[in-house]
Design an enzyme around this catalytic site. Structure first.
Site, PDB file in Angstrom:
ATOM      1  N   ARG A 283      50.736  15.863  40.206  1.00 50.99           N
ATOM      2  CA  ARG A 283      49.778  15.948  39.094  1.00 50.99           C
ATOM      3  C   ARG A 283      48.355  15.643  39.557  1.00 50.99           C
ATOM      4  O   ARG A 283      47.390  16.117  38.966  1.00 50.99           O
ATOM      5  CB  ARG A 283      50.220  15.023  37.968  1.00 50.99           C
ATOM      6  CG  ARG A 283      50.153  13.557  38.290  1.00 50.99           C
ATOM      7  CD  ARG A 283      51.021  12.719  37.367  1.00 50.99           C
ATOM      8  NE  ARG A 283      52.442  12.957  37.600  1.00 50.99           N
ATOM      9  CZ  ARG A 283      53.420  12.395  36.876  1.00 50.99           C
ATOM     10  NH1 ARG A 283      53.113  11.580  35.870  1.00 50.99           N
ATOM     11  NH2 ARG A 283      54.673  12.659  37.145  1.00 50.99           N
TER      12      ARG A 283
ATOM     13  N   LYS B 252      60.336   7.528  48.777  1.00 57.87           N
ATOM     14  CA  LYS B 252      61.590   8.011  48.206  1.00 57.87           C
ATOM     15  C   LYS B 252      62.767   7.521  49.051  1.00 57.87           C
ATOM     16  O   LYS B 252      62.631   7.319  50.263  1.00 57.87           O
ATOM     17  CB  LYS B 252      61.625   9.557  48.223  1.00 57.87           C
ATOM     18  CG  LYS B 252      60.637  10.253  47.337  1.00 57.87           C
ATOM     19  CD  LYS B 252      60.792  11.764  47.515  1.00 57.87           C
ATOM     20  CE  LYS B 252      59.781  12.539  46.681  1.00 57.87           C
ATOM     21  NZ  LYS B 252      60.094  12.467  45.238  1.00 57.87           N
TER      22      LYS B 252
END
Length: 504
Positions: free
Chosen positions: A354, A280
């Site tokens: 996820r 990120k």
């Protein structure tokens, strides 16, 4: 001090003649050694029949007319009064339509007016008192390492008759939210997956401090790295393999006597998210200590169930890992095997939530036999673009479940907006080398939140399931209303409301 201490006092004739109540037991709140003879602030609803609690310089109706007060929720008129030789202040507060939402807002407004003071005495309004108490206590929440620049009111003295149960309920819910906020706000230099597991076990086994939880109704266990490996929890292991702090699967249980229905709650517990090798940017990484806000909500909910006598059996699963980068981190193009055997091609290591949640969902389906599964996660930045910061998203495979949770969101003040599970988007998750890809593979749909929900659905075994994406509402940028800057604890009130209303 996460939230202010409180006590419930009987109705008193006036501010001037408040009796010395030293030693008053009050409710089962944090220990209180004495009750002040007078409070620096005294708050009273606009309602005329409650105004005689204090001696005002003018009739209430004339004061309100002078200030053009309309009685809206959170509206406050401040009036100076004599308290012996000192000057006290009376806050006349509006309650709007008297709904739970209005009282929650009113309670927060009153508590914030007491900031920096030792105590505020508040005459409780009529109506859903628990919501008022909840709002007042949540508005006093603080989290700071070191000396605080501004402090909330230290103590709230609620005044009312026959409100013991409602006040206690409001305190339990506010304390649960505060605990979730504390977990999410804790710096990740402290908050490893193992630390989170220890706090979860301690919290659930201790209850919420009201003494109603007991060993026959609550339980906790933690799978460490060795147990995850032997159990083949491939998603958790893959996400955690780049960190020196190994992953954990936290399992918390609540079994009330006579319960026949079983709900499983699954929370994302990424204790810090660098994005892994799909790194990120700095701005996107600043708030990633709160990427376990969904897991924090599940832990807090599990700790409050016994105190609220929730009738349904609940199991909480928190998939905890740190998504870091190193020579051992997973790579884009790796193929992992999730719990249960499904293979996943990892196209983006920043879509890690996820992967850990898929393990927990598959485990719940295979081993726990739940009637309903609800997961909660700060899953996608895309949901903030779709819904902003005021609404959480719900994706659900069952219309009745979606309606129940949406209704609980309205009642609790944590609103949800139902998003679609679009079947046409399922092919976007197909991989040429595995059963699934963890993000859209070569698709132009750009529906990141929807495809993330569709990915999770693949691991639910067709059971009634709902997914709450709280990436937008899990953090607040300001101190306002019941929220404080930082983690919001979103989902705790909603899930407790929903679980409390479910039949056994």
């Amino acid at each position: 001090m996460p939230i202010s201490s409180y006590v419930l006092l009987p109705r008193e004739p006036s501010l001037r003649e408040a009796p010395d109540l030293e030693g008053e037991a009050g409710t089962e709140a944090p220990a209180v050694t004495s009750v002040a003879v007078t409070a620096e602030l005294f708050a009273v609803p606009f309602a005329a029949d409650l105004a005689p609690e204090v001696e005002l310089p003018l009739p209430t109706a004339e004061l309100l007319a002078h200030y053009e007060a309309k009685g809206e929720a959170g509206e406050i008129v401040e009036v100076p009064v004599a308290v012996g030789e000192a000057v006290g202040r009376v806050l006349l507060y509006g309650i709007g339509d008297g709904s739970a939402a209005a009282l929650r807002k009113a309670g927060a407004a009153v508590a914030r007016r007491g900031s920096g003071r030792d105590a505020i005495r508040v005459v409780l309004p009529e109506g859903p008192v628990a919501a008022f108490v909840e709002g007042a206590l949540l508005a006093t929440y603080t989290f700071r390492i070191g000396e605080a620049k501004a402090t909330p009111v230290a103590r709230i003295e609620f005044v009312g008759e026959g409100a013991e149960a409602e006040v206690a309920r409001g305190e339990v819910i506010a304390s649960a939210v505060a605990f979730a906020r504390d977990l999410a706000n804790t710096p990740s230099s402290i908050k490893t997956p193992d630390w989170l597991a220890e706090r979860a076990v301690e919290h659930v086994l201790a209850g919420t401090g009201t003494g109603t939880a007991n060993g026959s109704r609550v339980g906790a266990s933690v799978r460490d790295e060795a147990a995850l490996r032997s159990g083949r929890f491939g998603g958790l292991l893959a996400v955690g393999q780049g960190s020196v702090s190994p992953p954990r699967l936290i399992e918390l249980s609540y079994r009330p006597e006579g319960a026949t229905r079983h709900v499983v709650l699954v929370g994302k517990g990424i204790t810090f998210d660098t994005g892994g090798l799909s790194l990120k940017p700095t701005e996107g990484m600043k708030f990633m200590k709160t990427d376990m806000a969904g897991g924090a909500a599940v832990i807090a909910v599990m700790g409050a169930l016994a105190s609220l006598d929730v009738p349904v059996r609940v199991t909480g699963l928190i998939a905890a890992a740190e998504n870091s980068f190193s020579g051992t981190a997973q790579r884009p193009s790796d193929v992992i095997t999730q719990y249960g055997g499904r293979t996943v091609e990892v196209l983006n290591t920043d879509a890690e939530g996820r992967l850990v949640m898929a393990d927990a969902l598959a485990y719940a389906d295979a081993e726990l036999d739940p009637d309903v599964v609800v997961d909660i996660a700060t899953l996608t930045g895309a949901i903030s673009v779709a819904l902003g910061k005021g609404l959480g998203a719900i994706f659900a495979s069952d219309d009745g479940l979606a309606a129940e949770l949406t209704g609980a969101g309205e009642s609790s003040g944590e609103r949800l907006w139902r998003m679609p599970l679009i079947e046409d988007y399922v092919p976007a998750l197909r991989s040429s080398v595995a059963d699934l890809a963890n993000i859209e593979a070569g698709s132009t749909y750009g529906a990141g939140s929807i495809t993330a929900a569709l990915f999770l659905r693949e691991f639910t075994g067709g059971r009634p399931w709902a997914h709450l994406d709280i990436a937008g509402v899990g953090r607040s940028g300001a101190d306002e209303g019941v929220l404080s800057k930082g983690a919001t604890g979103y989902g705790v009130r909603l899930l407790l409301e929903w679980l409390s209303s479910r039949p056994a």
